[in-house]
Design an enzyme around this catalytic site. Structure first.
Site, mmCIF file in Angstrom:
data_model
loop_
_atom_site.group_PDB
_atom_site.id
_atom_site.type_symbol
_atom_site.label_atom_id
_atom_site.label_comp_id
_atom_site.label_asym_id
_atom_site.label_seq_id
_atom_site.Cartn_x
_atom_site.Cartn_y
_atom_site.Cartn_z
ATOM 1 N N CYS A 41 0.818 -1.222 0.000
ATOM 2 C CA CYS A 41 0.000 0.000 0.000
ATOM 3 C C CYS A 41 0.847 1.265 0.000
ATOM 4 O O CYS A 41 0.379 2.325 -0.417
ATOM 5 C CB CYS A 41 -0.960 0.007 1.191
ATOM 6 S SG CYS A 41 -0.478 -0.992 2.573
ATOM 7 N N ASP A 51 -2.078 -2.708 8.414
ATOM 8 C CA ASP A 51 -2.899 -3.675 9.134
ATOM 9 C C ASP A 51 -2.764 -5.098 8.608
ATOM 10 O O ASP A 51 -2.826 -6.056 9.377
ATOM 11 C CB ASP A 51 -4.369 -3.247 9.088
ATOM 12 C CG ASP A 51 -4.621 -2.016 9.954
ATOM 13 O OD1 ASP A 51 -3.633 -1.429 10.439
ATOM 14 O OD2 ASP A 51 -5.794 -1.641 10.124
ATOM 15 N N CYS A 63 -2.475 3.399 3.333
ATOM 16 C CA CYS A 63 -2.998 2.308 4.142
ATOM 17 C C CYS A 63 -3.947 2.838 5.205
ATOM 18 O O CYS A 63 -3.980 4.026 5.488
ATOM 19 C CB CYS A 63 -1.865 1.516 4.773
ATOM 20 S SG CYS A 63 -2.426 -0.048 5.491
ATOM 21 N N ASP A 64 -4.676 1.914 5.821
ATOM 22 C CA ASP A 64 -5.863 2.224 6.618
ATOM 23 C C ASP A 64 -5.747 3.459 7.512
ATOM 24 O O ASP A 64 -6.545 4.377 7.424
ATOM 25 C CB ASP A 64 -6.212 1.027 7.506
ATOM 26 C CG ASP A 64 -6.613 -0.196 6.700
ATOM 27 O OD1 ASP A 64 -6.504 -0.143 5.462
ATOM 28 O OD2 ASP A 64 -7.028 -1.186 7.296
ATOM 29 N N LYS A 65 -4.767 3.482 8.437
ATOM 30 C CA LYS A 65 -4.704 4.574 9.417
ATOM 31 C C LYS A 65 -3.995 5.794 8.877
ATOM 32 O O LYS A 65 -4.138 6.901 9.413
ATOM 33 C CB LYS A 65 -4.007 4.107 10.703
ATOM 34 C CG LYS A 65 -4.609 2.862 11.321
ATOM 35 C CD LYS A 65 -6.115 2.968 11.470
ATOM 36 C CE LYS A 65 -6.738 1.637 11.855
ATOM 37 N NZ LYS A 65 -6.585 0.567 10.850
ATOM 38 N N CYS A 115 -5.346 -2.689 -0.128
ATOM 39 C CA CYS A 115 -6.315 -3.784 -0.313
ATOM 40 C C CYS A 115 -7.474 -3.338 -1.192
ATOM 41 O O CYS A 115 -8.030 -2.255 -1.010
ATOM 42 C CB CYS A 115 -6.823 -4.254 1.042
ATOM 43 S SG CYS A 115 -5.529 -4.883 2.115
ATOM 44 N N GLU A 158 -7.948 -4.912 15.402
ATOM 45 C CA GLU A 158 -8.947 -5.480 14.494
ATOM 46 C C GLU A 158 -8.938 -6.995 14.623
ATOM 47 O O GLU A 158 -7.925 -7.593 14.972
ATOM 48 C CB GLU A 158 -8.639 -5.075 13.050
ATOM 49 C CG GLU A 158 -8.838 -3.589 12.804
ATOM 50 C CD GLU A 158 -8.553 -3.188 11.373
ATOM 51 O OE1 GLU A 158 -8.050 -4.030 10.596
ATOM 52 O OE2 GLU A 158 -8.819 -2.028 11.026
ATOM 53 N N SER A 172 -11.696 -5.365 10.807
ATOM 54 C CA SER A 172 -11.136 -4.947 9.530
ATOM 55 C C SER A 172 -12.269 -4.599 8.582
ATOM 56 O O SER A 172 -13.370 -5.145 8.663
ATOM 57 C CB SER A 172 -10.311 -6.087 8.930
ATOM 58 O OG SER A 172 -10.045 -5.846 7.572
#
Length: 577
Positions: A56, A88, A129-131, A201, A453, A479
């Site tokens: 990512c 993650d 990425c996520d955060k 993702c 998660e 997640s």
């Protein structure tokens, strides 16, 4: 090309570039090859989360160079810097996941400190990425400088046996493997093809959900989040983003002019209609907090309640981010929301124009396959639902995208686990039964610490074919790739003496996502008696370091698990110092 002459007398960078007393500072810039003309221009922070931790982030370095070209083209001087990420997919399923949510605060803090320390005038932030997406947006709003966000782009889907596959399939294959239904050889093949490129993702998991948010909230250029990371066309969006931030600087359009209550509501609509990640219920309040706007989890859920779900994306649906991009992306989604009367059109965006003006120039229509017409949605209510009741007085959240109405009501006896490891071990050993409500507690922001998660556990349950036969609730998170009846963000968390910390094996729990309720069959007196007998928060092994510090200061899940008082308490604006 004649460059614009900028008046820096009111810009932060004057503190490091103007007047005889700043000669030592200017000497550093000359050391890095800047010209006198470049030192006289506005300084634009180009912040990336580039690293070699995961796919990512791996393309962000190249994309930053395109951003810098755009900044230079419009008469600005780009100053590139990087910050951390915790990815993650790598951190999942072990102690490393405790670092994930705390990294959001670290990202926001480090970007703020870098911008303040070097007196940059504006920012273009790249995240993958996520955060890192909410962390970067939080920093922009906290600093309240002209800001443009750009997503690094999604990963391409893998292909196996003629079907698209993602990392979600690999997590679920682990469950199948544990159940004896997937061989070592099959797993070895799948893990090698599931993630074929750079990018985050590919389903509507947290990264892509927050990428859609970045456009809907107005911090990103329209359609900039859609192109997958390997596409060379991402460079054009990068260059355009670099140019756009100079336009915002010239017009003095700042992040809090863009991020308003109305734009936050627009963002929540997009999460709901795309069946986005429940983590948006954590990140939207945190972004609002940086602007001093009261907008908590239950406010987000109110928006979810009357938003139709009409974009068919994984994990609840069939398609991935690349497919959404190919049918027109977020602009077409928002155009459908506008047809339903669910968009605030007067919100300003990163282009300097309003959301309504941007939607006026969108020519494409819903394709009916990935994006359904909003008048004929997949379901009439959002793909994400808020819950409240005596088990979650401060609320909880559940993703129902892809679930039938009958599957959205569940009652059963509790099977309680004190942490995720205990639950995962029990799932692996099949020590749970159909019809049960699995309770995983002590996993909240403070009690974890870090609010992990639970994808490893939920994916194992799905892989065992039990995804629709049990429910799962936690004061931790799920997640964006989680599917099944999984309730997260239960508040107050166990470490704060919340009811989830008082549940015992066998207690009857009812979850009703249609009514928005979650309850345990105990009277107020019974809960009060258990609270009286409660031994206090479970001790953790984190008695020092970053996670100890995080646990001391983190706030409630309902308000975004934030770690400082926010804009409501600030006494100055960075840009005006």
């Amino acid at each position: 090309m004649l460059q614009k002459k900028w008046d820096k007398s009111k810009l932060p960078s004057r503190h490091v570039t103007q007047g005889p007393s700043r000669a030592p500072h200017r000497s550093y810039y000359y050391a890095m090859g800047l010209t006198e003309a470049e030192i006289e221009q506005p300084f634009v922070g180009v912040a990336t989360c580039w690293n070699e931790a995961a796919p990512c982030n791996i393309a962000l370095n190249r994309q930053a160079q395109a951003v810098k070209l755009g900044v230079k083209r419009e008469g600005g001087t780009p100053r590139e810097f990087t910050t951390i990420t915790v990815t993650d997919g790598i951190a999942m399923g072990h102690e490393g996941m405790r670092s994930s949510l705390a990294s959001r605060e670290a990202i926001a803090d480090t970007v703020e400190l870098t911008m303040r320390g070097h007196c940059y005038d504006a920012i273009v932030g790249l995240a993958g990425c996520d955060k890192s997406l909410p962390g970067m947006m939080m920093a922009m709003v906290r600093l309240n400088v002209p800001s443009v966000f750009i997503y690094g782009g999604s990963i391409l889907p893998g292909r196996l046996d003629g079907k698209d596959v993602t990392v979600q399939d690999v997590f679920e294959a682990v469950g199948k493997h544990q159940a004896g239904n997937y061989s070592d050889e099959e797993l070895a093949v799948l893990e090698r093809v599931a993630c074929p490129s750079a990018g985050a993702c590919g389903g509507q998991f947290t990264a892509n959900t927050m990428a859609c948010v970045s456009e809907a909230i107005g911090l990103a250029l329209p359609n900039s989040s859609g192109a997958p990371a390997p596409y060379e066309s991402r460079d054009a969006y990068g260059e355009a983003s670099g140019a756009a931030v100079l336009n915002l600087l010239e017009k003095n359009i700042r992040a809090r002019d863009v991020v308003t209550l109305k734009s936050l509501q627009n963002a929540a609509r997009v999460v709901a209609c795309t069946g986005g990640s429940t983590n948006a219920g954590l990140h939207l309040p945190a972004i609002a907090h940086e602007a001093g706007i009261a907008f908590d989890l239950m406010d987000v859920c109110e928006i979810f309640r009357d938003t139709p779900y009409f974009v068919d994306l994984k994990p609840g649906g069939q398609y991935v981010a690349k497919d959404l991009y190919e049918v027109g992306g977020v602009p077409v989604v928002m155009k459908e929301l506008r047809k339903a009367g669910l968009v605030h059109e007067d919100c300003i965006t990163a282009t300097g124009r309003t959301m309504g003006e941007e939607l006026d120039i969108v020519t494409r229509e819903a394709d009916g396959r990935v994006i359904y017409p909003s008048a004929k949605p997949i379901t009439k209510t959002g793909g994400v639902v808020g819950l409240i009741g005596n088990l979650a007085p401060e609320g909880a959240i559940v993703k129902v995208a892809g679930m039938s109405e009958a599957e959205q009501v569940f009652s059963g006896p509790a099977r309680v686990f004190e942490c995720e490891e205990d639950a995962f071990a029990a799932v692996k050993a099949r020590e749970y039964a159909e019809g049960e409500v699995i309770v995983i507690r002590n996993e909240g922001p403070r009690g974890g610490p870090g609010m992990r998660e639970m994808l490893a556990t939920t994916a194992a349950i799905s892989g065992q074919g039990m995804g629709k036969k049990v429910a799962l609730i936690t004061d931790g998170r799920f997640s964006g790739a989680t599917r099944g009846f999984c309730v997260g963000h239960v508040g107050p968390e166990a470490a704060q003496g919340g009811p989830i910390g008082l549940i015992r094996n066998g207690d009857a729990i009812t979850i009703d996502a249609i009514k928005g309720e979650i309850s345990v069959d105990l009277t107020e007196d019974e809960l009060a008696q258990r609270k009286e007998a409660w031994a206090g928060p479970r001790e953790t092994i984190y008695a020092s370091g970053a996670l100890w510090k995080y646990a001391q200061i983190v706030g409630s899940t309902r308000e975004g698990a934030v770690t400082h008082p926010g804009a409501a308490a600030e006494r100055h604006v960075y840009m005006d110092l």
